[in-house]
Write a protein that holds these residues in place. Structure first.
Motif, PDB file in Angstrom:
ATOM      1  N   GLY A  37     -40.827 -70.807  78.174  1.00  0.00           N
ATOM      2  CA  GLY A  37     -41.563 -71.239  79.201  1.00  0.00           C
ATOM      3  C   GLY A  37     -42.805 -70.662  79.025  1.00  0.00           C
ATOM      4  O   GLY A  37     -43.327 -70.157  77.896  1.00  0.00           O
ATOM      5  N   GLY A  38     -43.688 -71.316  79.972  1.00  0.00           N
ATOM      6  CA  GLY A  38     -45.177 -70.814  79.837  1.00  0.00           C
ATOM      7  C   GLY A  38     -45.715 -69.548  80.257  1.00  0.00           C
ATOM      8  O   GLY A  38     -46.539 -69.471  79.812  1.00  0.00           O
ATOM      9  N   ILE A  39     -44.950 -69.174  81.437  1.00  0.00           N
ATOM     10  CA  ILE A  39     -45.428 -67.635  82.040  1.00  0.00           C
ATOM     11  C   ILE A  39     -43.909 -66.999  82.384  1.00  0.00           C
ATOM     12  O   ILE A  39     -43.097 -67.467  82.742  1.00  0.00           O
ATOM     13  N   ILE A  40     -43.939 -65.817  82.060  1.00  0.00           N
ATOM     14  CA  ILE A  40     -42.956 -64.896  82.121  1.00  0.00           C
ATOM     15  C   ILE A  40     -43.560 -63.729  83.263  1.00  0.00           C
ATOM     16  O   ILE A  40     -44.668 -63.430  82.690  1.00  0.00           O
ATOM     17  N   PHE A  41     -42.839 -63.368  84.066  1.00  0.00           N
ATOM     18  CA  PHE A  41     -43.400 -62.430  85.161  1.00  0.00           C
ATOM     19  C   PHE A  41     -42.435 -61.678  85.707  1.00  0.00           C
ATOM     20  O   PHE A  41     -41.162 -61.909  85.480  1.00  0.00           O
ATOM     21  N   TYR A  42     -42.704 -60.462  86.253  1.00  0.00           N
ATOM     22  CA  TYR A  42     -41.569 -59.614  87.255  1.00  0.00           C
ATOM     23  C   TYR A  42     -42.249 -59.755  88.394  1.00  0.00           C
ATOM     24  O   TYR A  42     -43.257 -59.392  88.844  1.00  0.00           O
ATOM     25  N   TYR A  43     -41.141 -59.786  89.432  1.00  0.00           N
ATOM     26  CA  TYR A  43     -41.510 -59.623  90.823  1.00  0.00           C
ATOM     27  C   TYR A  43     -40.603 -58.816  91.471  1.00  0.00           C
ATOM     28  O   TYR A  43     -39.491 -58.449  90.998  1.00  0.00           O
ATOM     29  N   HIS A  44     -40.754 -57.975  92.546  1.00  0.00           N
ATOM     30  CA  HIS A  44     -40.177 -57.168  93.352  1.00  0.00           C
ATOM     31  C   HIS A  44     -40.276 -57.789  94.870  1.00  0.00           C
ATOM     32  O   HIS A  44     -41.536 -57.785  95.465  1.00  0.00           O
ATOM     33  N   MET A  45     -39.071 -58.226  95.565  1.00  0.00           N
ATOM     34  CA  MET A  45     -39.173 -58.640  96.796  1.00  0.00           C
ATOM     35  C   MET A  45     -38.044 -58.064  97.546  1.00  0.00           C
ATOM     36  O   MET A  45     -36.950 -58.358  97.457  1.00  0.00           O
ATOM     37  N   TYR A  46     -38.310 -57.051  98.303  1.00  0.00           N
ATOM     38  CA  TYR A  46     -37.381 -56.273  99.077  1.00  0.00           C
ATOM     39  C   TYR A  46     -37.666 -55.982 100.452  1.00  0.00           C
ATOM     40  O   TYR A  46     -38.793 -55.370 100.878  1.00  0.00           O
ATOM     41  N   GLY A  47     -36.618 -56.081 101.175  1.00  0.00           N
ATOM     42  CA  GLY A  47     -36.850 -55.810 102.790  1.00  0.00           C
ATOM     43  C   GLY A  47     -35.905 -57.114 103.568  1.00  0.00           C
ATOM     44  O   GLY A  47     -35.953 -57.870 102.986  1.00  0.00           O
ATOM     45  N   ALA A  48     -35.569 -56.482 104.706  1.00  0.00           N
ATOM     46  CA  ALA A  48     -34.679 -57.564 105.576  1.00  0.00           C
ATOM     47  C   ALA A  48     -35.589 -58.735 106.037  1.00  0.00           C
ATOM     48  O   ALA A  48     -35.025 -59.669 106.092  1.00  0.00           O
ATOM     49  N   HIS A  49     -36.961 -58.420 106.157  1.00  0.00           N
ATOM     50  CA  HIS A  49     -37.721 -59.563 106.531  1.00  0.00           C
ATOM     51  C   HIS A  49     -39.021 -60.033 105.591  1.00  0.00           C
ATOM     52  O   HIS A  49     -39.814 -60.095 106.009  1.00  0.00           O
ATOM     53  N   VAL A  50     -38.669 -59.964 104.280  1.00  0.00           N
ATOM     54  CA  VAL A  50     -39.664 -59.933 103.293  1.00  0.00           C
ATOM     55  C   VAL A  50     -40.618 -60.917 103.105  1.00  0.00           C
ATOM     56  O   VAL A  50     -41.732 -60.943 102.581  1.00  0.00           O
ATOM     57  N   GLY A  51     -40.310 -62.231 103.657  1.00  0.00           N
ATOM     58  CA  GLY A  51     -41.106 -63.357 103.474  1.00  0.00           C
ATOM     59  C   GLY A  51     -40.857 -64.109 102.215  1.00  0.00           C
ATOM     60  O   GLY A  51     -39.707 -64.347 101.782  1.00  0.00           O
ATOM     61  N   SER A  52     -41.938 -64.751 101.683  1.00  0.00           N
ATOM     62  CA  SER A  52     -41.898 -65.623 100.411  1.00  0.00           C
ATOM     63  C   SER A  52     -42.651 -65.644  99.431  1.00  0.00           C
ATOM     64  O   SER A  52     -43.997 -65.164  99.714  1.00  0.00           O
ATOM     65  N   LEU A  53     -42.382 -65.974  98.127  1.00  0.00           N
ATOM     66  CA  LEU A  53     -43.039 -66.049  97.049  1.00  0.00           C
ATOM     67  C   LEU A  53     -43.058 -67.397  96.455  1.00  0.00           C
ATOM     68  O   LEU A  53     -41.820 -67.985  96.272  1.00  0.00           O
ATOM     69  N   ILE A  54     -44.132 -68.291  96.482  1.00  0.00           N
ATOM     70  CA  ILE A  54     -44.186 -69.406  95.970  1.00  0.00           C
ATOM     71  C   ILE A  54     -45.254 -69.598  94.757  1.00  0.00           C
ATOM     72  O   ILE A  54     -46.463 -68.906  94.622  1.00  0.00           O
ATOM     73  N   VAL A  55     -44.810 -70.099  93.469  1.00  0.00           N
ATOM     74  CA  VAL A  55     -45.596 -70.281  92.277  1.00  0.00           C
ATOM     75  C   VAL A  55     -45.863 -71.730  92.331  1.00  0.00           C
ATOM     76  O   VAL A  55     -45.152 -72.559  92.126  1.00  0.00           O
ATOM     77  N   TYR A  56     -47.300 -72.083  92.024  1.00  0.00           N
ATOM     78  CA  TYR A  56     -47.452 -73.166  91.699  1.00  0.00           C
ATOM     79  C   TYR A  56     -48.274 -73.411  90.344  1.00  0.00           C
ATOM     80  O   TYR A  56     -48.745 -72.615  89.861  1.00  0.00           O
ATOM     81  N   GLN A  57     -48.359 -74.768  89.935  1.00  0.00           N
ATOM     82  CA  GLN A  57     -49.153 -75.280  88.826  1.00  0.00           C
ATOM     83  C   GLN A  57     -50.368 -75.895  89.554  1.00  0.00           C
ATOM     84  O   GLN A  57     -49.870 -77.141  90.140  1.00  0.00           O
ATOM     85  N   ARG A  58     -51.594 -75.615  89.714  1.00  0.00           N
ATOM     86  CA  ARG A  58     -52.566 -76.367  90.341  1.00  0.00           C
ATOM     87  C   ARG A  58     -53.407 -76.825  89.181  1.00  0.00           C
ATOM     88  O   ARG A  58     -54.162 -76.282  88.448  1.00  0.00           O
ATOM     89  N   THR A  59     -53.739 -78.338  89.360  1.00  0.00           N
ATOM     90  CA  THR A  59     -54.888 -78.954  88.421  1.00  0.00           C
ATOM     91  C   THR A  59     -56.191 -78.825  88.890  1.00  0.00           C
ATOM     92  O   THR A  59     -56.438 -78.173  89.952  1.00  0.00           O
ATOM     93  N   ALA A  60     -56.987 -79.116  87.863  1.00  0.00           N
ATOM     94  CA  ALA A  60     -58.584 -78.783  88.435  1.00  0.00           C
ATOM     95  C   ALA A  60     -58.916 -79.777  89.485  1.00  0.00           C
ATOM     96  O   ALA A  60     -59.835 -79.432  90.077  1.00  0.00           O
ATOM     97  N   LEU A  61     -58.266 -80.853  89.675  1.00  0.00           N
ATOM     98  CA  LEU A  61     -58.502 -81.582  90.929  1.00  0.00           C
ATOM     99  C   LEU A  61     -57.647 -80.990  92.021  1.00  0.00           C
ATOM    100  O   LEU A  61     -57.445 -81.942  93.125  1.00  0.00           O
ATOM    101  N   ASN A  62     -57.162 -79.787  92.068  1.00  0.00           N
ATOM    102  CA  ASN A  62     -56.559 -79.197  93.041  1.00  0.00           C
ATOM    103  C   ASN A  62     -55.032 -80.155  93.643  1.00  0.00           C
ATOM    104  O   ASN A  62     -54.783 -79.665  94.728  1.00  0.00           O
ATOM    105  N   HIS A  63     -54.374 -80.682  92.793  1.00  0.00           N
ATOM    106  CA  HIS A  63     -53.062 -81.037  92.892  1.00  0.00           C
ATOM    107  C   HIS A  63     -52.018 -80.170  92.635  1.00  0.00           C
ATOM    108  O   HIS A  63     -52.207 -79.227  91.515  1.00  0.00           O
ATOM    109  N   GLU A  64     -51.123 -79.696  93.557  1.00  0.00           N
ATOM    110  CA  GLU A  64     -50.296 -78.629  93.481  1.00  0.00           C
ATOM    111  C   GLU A  64     -48.910 -79.083  93.061  1.00  0.00           C
ATOM    112  O   GLU A  64     -48.256 -79.859  93.934  1.00  0.00           O
TER     113      GLU A  64
END
Length: 165
Positions: free
Chosen positions: A82-109
């Motif tokens: 793949g193009g990107i490899i990363f590590y994430y840590h999301m912990y807790g009963a009400h932790v929320g969201s992590l969203i990853v986008y690919q955004r073009t120069a014209l701001n299309h996501e």
């Protein structure tokens, strides 16, 4: 490759979001918020970027950080893992969201990943394919939306683009 040990390595805070990702160490965090160590050094003194819930934010507010420009000419981001490899840590009963986008120069996501809720009290590895269509340069955007738990948070570390990108 960015391990956040010295700075944000060319990643930039998005000016159209509600608050920022913070560079921090576990040794400066309050007990119970975020990972016990970073991913790179596996030590409390190691750095990563982090968001957490706080009374300053309203529900649904977002923190966004984006990569340096990736060239439209690199059509080989799909090679190997793949193009990107990363590590994430999301912990807790009400932790929320992590969203990853690919955004073009014209701001299309385009959404590459959408994680919500507790993912476990450990660093997890993720590899995502970045498909260059040859028409526009693009960025990768990490968006964190905190939950409503005072000890909950989202951390990122060791963001690495493949050589082909």
């Amino acid at each position: 490759h960015c391990n956040f040990e010295f700075d944000l390595c060319g990643w930039k805070q998005d000016e159209n979001d509600d608050f920022d990702w913070n560079l921090r160490t576990s040794s400066t965090s309050k007990l119970g918020t975020g990972p016990a160590t970073d991913h790179t050094l596996q030590e409390p003194s190691g750095h990563y970027i982090f968001i957490k819930s706080s009374f300053f934010q309203l529900p649904g507010q977002k923190a966004r950080i984006f990569s340096p420009v990736l060239s439209k000419r690199n059509k080989n981001c799909k090679v190997h893992e793949g193009g990107i490899i990363f590590y994430y840590h999301m912990y807790g009963a009400h932790v929320g969201s992590l969203i990853v986008y690919q955004r073009t120069a014209l701001n299309h996501e385009r959404i590459l990943l959408n994680l919500t809720g507790n993912q476990g009290n450990f660093w997890q590895r993720k590899a995502l394919t970045l498909a260059g269509n040859g028409n526009e340069d693009f960025h990768v955007v990490f968006e964190g939306i905190p939950g409503n738990g005072p000890k909950d948070g989202i951390a990122l570390d060791d963001l690495t683009f493949s050589k082909e990108c």
